[in-house]
Design an enzyme around this catalytic site. Structure first.
Site, short mmCIF file in Angstrom:
data_model
loop_
_atom_site.label_atom_id
_atom_site.label_comp_id
_atom_site.label_asym_id
_atom_site.label_seq_id
_atom_site.Cartn_x
_atom_site.Cartn_y
_atom_site.Cartn_z
N GLU A 89 -7.57 -3.14 0.02
CA GLU A 89 -8.23 -2.40 1.10
C GLU A 89 -9.34 -1.51 0.51
O GLU A 89 -9.36 -0.29 0.71
CB GLU A 89 -7.22 -1.61 1.94
CG GLU A 89 -6.26 -2.55 2.66
CD GLU A 89 -5.45 -1.94 3.81
OE1 GLU A 89 -5.41 -0.71 3.95
OE2 GLU A 89 -4.84 -2.73 4.56
N GLU A 128 -1.51 -9.15 3.84
CA GLU A 128 -0.67 -8.20 4.61
C GLU A 128 -0.71 -8.60 6.07
O GLU A 128 -1.81 -8.78 6.63
CB GLU A 128 -1.17 -6.76 4.45
CG GLU A 128 -0.88 -6.17 3.09
CD GLU A 128 -1.28 -4.71 2.95
OE1 GLU A 128 -1.23 -3.98 3.96
OE2 GLU A 128 -1.63 -4.32 1.83
O1 AHR Z 1 1.77 -2.16 4.13
C1 AHR Z 1 1.53 -0.79 4.24
C2 AHR Z 1 0.09 -0.42 3.95
O2 AHR Z 1 -0.75 -0.99 4.91
C3 AHR Z 1 -0.47 -0.92 2.65
O3 AHR Z 1 -0.17 -0.09 1.58
C4 AHR Z 1 -1.94 -0.91 2.90
O4 AHR Z 1 -2.64 -1.85 2.13
C5 AHR Z 1 -2.05 -1.17 4.39
O5 AHR Z 1 -2.92 -0.29 5.02
#
Ligand code: AHR
Length: 518
Positions: A195, A316
């Protein structure tokens, strides 16, 4: 008097839809020559130093009273084995861009502590570090996926970590050997930052693509180990990020990531267990919208990379609810109901369609955080409804994708975005073939109606049902907890038969079924 009774019956029918109908849905298999394989890594996992994901979820340490093997919980090892986890992303998430790997090697008593600023300010003692992660992956035959620190780490630090893990000899290998590991580990997947538009450094896409090019230069292949480099990608609808990264850095990456959470309101994400039918359908609509989101990103990738040399890596995804009452808001501990199971099933049905570009996904997260596989409490464990979807879908790993024409009614659901229209199909399904076995998975999303599904089998060249399983709760909000760990569980599925070459099955309301045919 008569009218009174009539009104009562009407009220029951309107408010308690116990007399739901049976909808008939035809599904036509459309096998083609593309032989598109669903990468096993589509079923990947993610473990972050966040809340009780690592500590208490996977790792309890060798001295713990909780039964363990070299510090890893035995119950968790057993549960994870069943899922045949292909790949595990670690150590974050946002944590990765603050993680300094040298703090997590060597004798545990000498390892420095740090504050986990992203996740509740918890003190991290670094007792789970590089050795603990790679040994865990080795124990379970999992491919490690390392998230490297770009936001607060140096190029040198990153380069030395890779050398420490993968070099046979040399200064870093010497330290590794002193720490008890003679042979290098195998490392394939590396993510250069996480991110990077946000917690990973707040870069603009232009800045990050330059930083990416620089960092990846020093992510070296040692002694036959071959790295697969993944650039930190966009979130959801940030198509410009994908455009700039592809334009500026496509020749330096093997994968470009994407994050997508099924969240309906970031300010108040709602309860994991207490929700209305409207919110249920809304959540499914949001989860399914990943189809259009992937399509948009893929179109941009195709523009710069028509030969599909760069893979899409959805590292994710999943649901994100308000934390369970009374738990640390920074630890993201949430319950997991049949609604989450439905999200997982619909997501996999969608991911399979994109198997030509989408080569890995990592659900957030493996234990005790967000849409997890397992929840633990002391020495207790529960397997979540989402866990059971992963288990049911294991036969799809590495299967050849068979497109389906699903002639299903659609339910329109509201969307907060004008450019995307959300529709939830009553039936969602997917099919793959491996070693002569065709695996079909179906979801009936309807809370009110049963579905009769009809599928001609001729083109699939199978004629016998080998086995079937169903996941269903009494209610869509059913979940497993420590005092009722088996409330939602897989059951054998009996309501299917083949007549005159047509597979017929009846799906109860809000259920997910997998059938294997030979
Ligand atoms: O999965 C939780 C968080 O969500 C992670 O650390 C981040 O990459 C995302 O914003």
């Amino acid at each position: 008097m008569k009218n009174k009774y009539l009104c009562l019956i009407c009220a029951i029918v309107v408010f308690f839809p116990i007399f739901g109908k049976t909808i008939e849905v035809n599904i036509i298999p459309m096998p083609n020559d593309s032989q598109q394989v669903v990468a096993p890594e589509i079923y990947g996992q993610f473990a972050e130093h966040l809340g009780r994901c690592i500590y208490g979820g996977i790792w309890v340490g060798e001295d713990s009273d909780i039964p363990n093997t070299k510090g890893y919980r035995n119950d968790v090892i057993e549960a994870f084995r069943e899922l045949q986890i292909p790949v595990l992303r670690w150590p974050g998430g946002c944590f990765a861009d603050e993680y300094h790997w040298v703090d997590g090697i060597g004798p545990k008593e000498n390892r420095p502590k740090m504050i986990n600023s992203n996740w509740g300010g918890t003190v991290e003692d670094n007792s789970f570090g590089t050795h603990e992660f790679f040994d865990f992956c080795e124990l379970l035959g999992i491919e490690p996926y390392l998230s490297l620190n770009v936001g607060s780490g140096t190029v040198e630090e990153m380069a030395k970590w890779i050398e420490y893990i993968t070099a046979v000899d040399g200064p870093q290998a010497k330290i590794r050997k002193e720490n008890g590991r003679e042979k290098p580990w195998k490392l394939k997947y590396v993510g250069i930052g996480n991110e990077s538009w946000g917690c990973g450094g707040n870069f603009t896409p232009e800045e990050y693509s330059n930083v990416y090019r620089r960092y990846q230069t020093y992510a070296r292949d040692f002694d036959g180990n071959k790295l697969y480099k993944i650039a930190s990608g966009a979130s959801d609808y940030d198509f410009n990020w994908t455009d700039v990264l592809m334009k500026n850095a496509k020749n330096y990456m093997k994968g470009l990531s994407l994050h997508y959470y099924s969240v309906w309101n970031w300010d108040d994400k709602g309860s994991a267990t207490d929700f209305s039918p409207e919110l249920y359908y809304y959540t499914l609509g949001k989860a399914l919208e990943i189809d259009s989101v992937i399509n948009h990103h893929v179109q941009i990738m195709d523009k710069y990379d028509p030969d599909k040399k760069v893979d899409m890596i959805l590292d994710e995804w999943g649901t994100w609810w308000n934390v369970e009452p009374g738990t640390n808001p920074g630890h993201l501990y949430q319950q997991n109901t049949m609604r989450d199971a439905m999200v997982a099933a619909l997501s996999f049905n969608t991911f399979h369609k994109h198997a030509d570009r989408l080569k890995m996904t990592n659900i957030a997260q493996i234990a005790n955080v967000l849409q997890s596989m397992v929840l633990t409490n002391g020495d207790k464990i529960v397997l979540t409804p989402t866990y059971y979807i992963f288990k049911m879908y294991v036969p799809h790993q590495g299967g050849t994708y068979i497109p389906l024409d699903i002639q299903t009614p659609l339910k329109k659901v509201p969307s907060e975005r004008k450019d995307f229209e959300r529709q939830v199909p009553i039936v969602s399904a997917t099919a793959t073939e491996k070693d002569g076995v065709v695996t079909l998975s179906f979801a009936n999303t309807s809370l009110e109606d049963k579905v009769k599904v009809l599928i001609p089998l001729e083109s699939l060249k199978v004629g016998k049902i080998k086995e079937g399983e169903i996941l269903k709760g009494e209610n869509i909000s059913d979940f497993n907890d420590f005092d009722m760990p088996e409330k939602v569980n897989l059951q054998p599925f009996k309501d299917s038969h083949i007549k005159n070459g047509i597979l017929e099955l009846e799906l109860p309301e809000a259920s997910i079924v997998t059938l294997r045919l030979v």
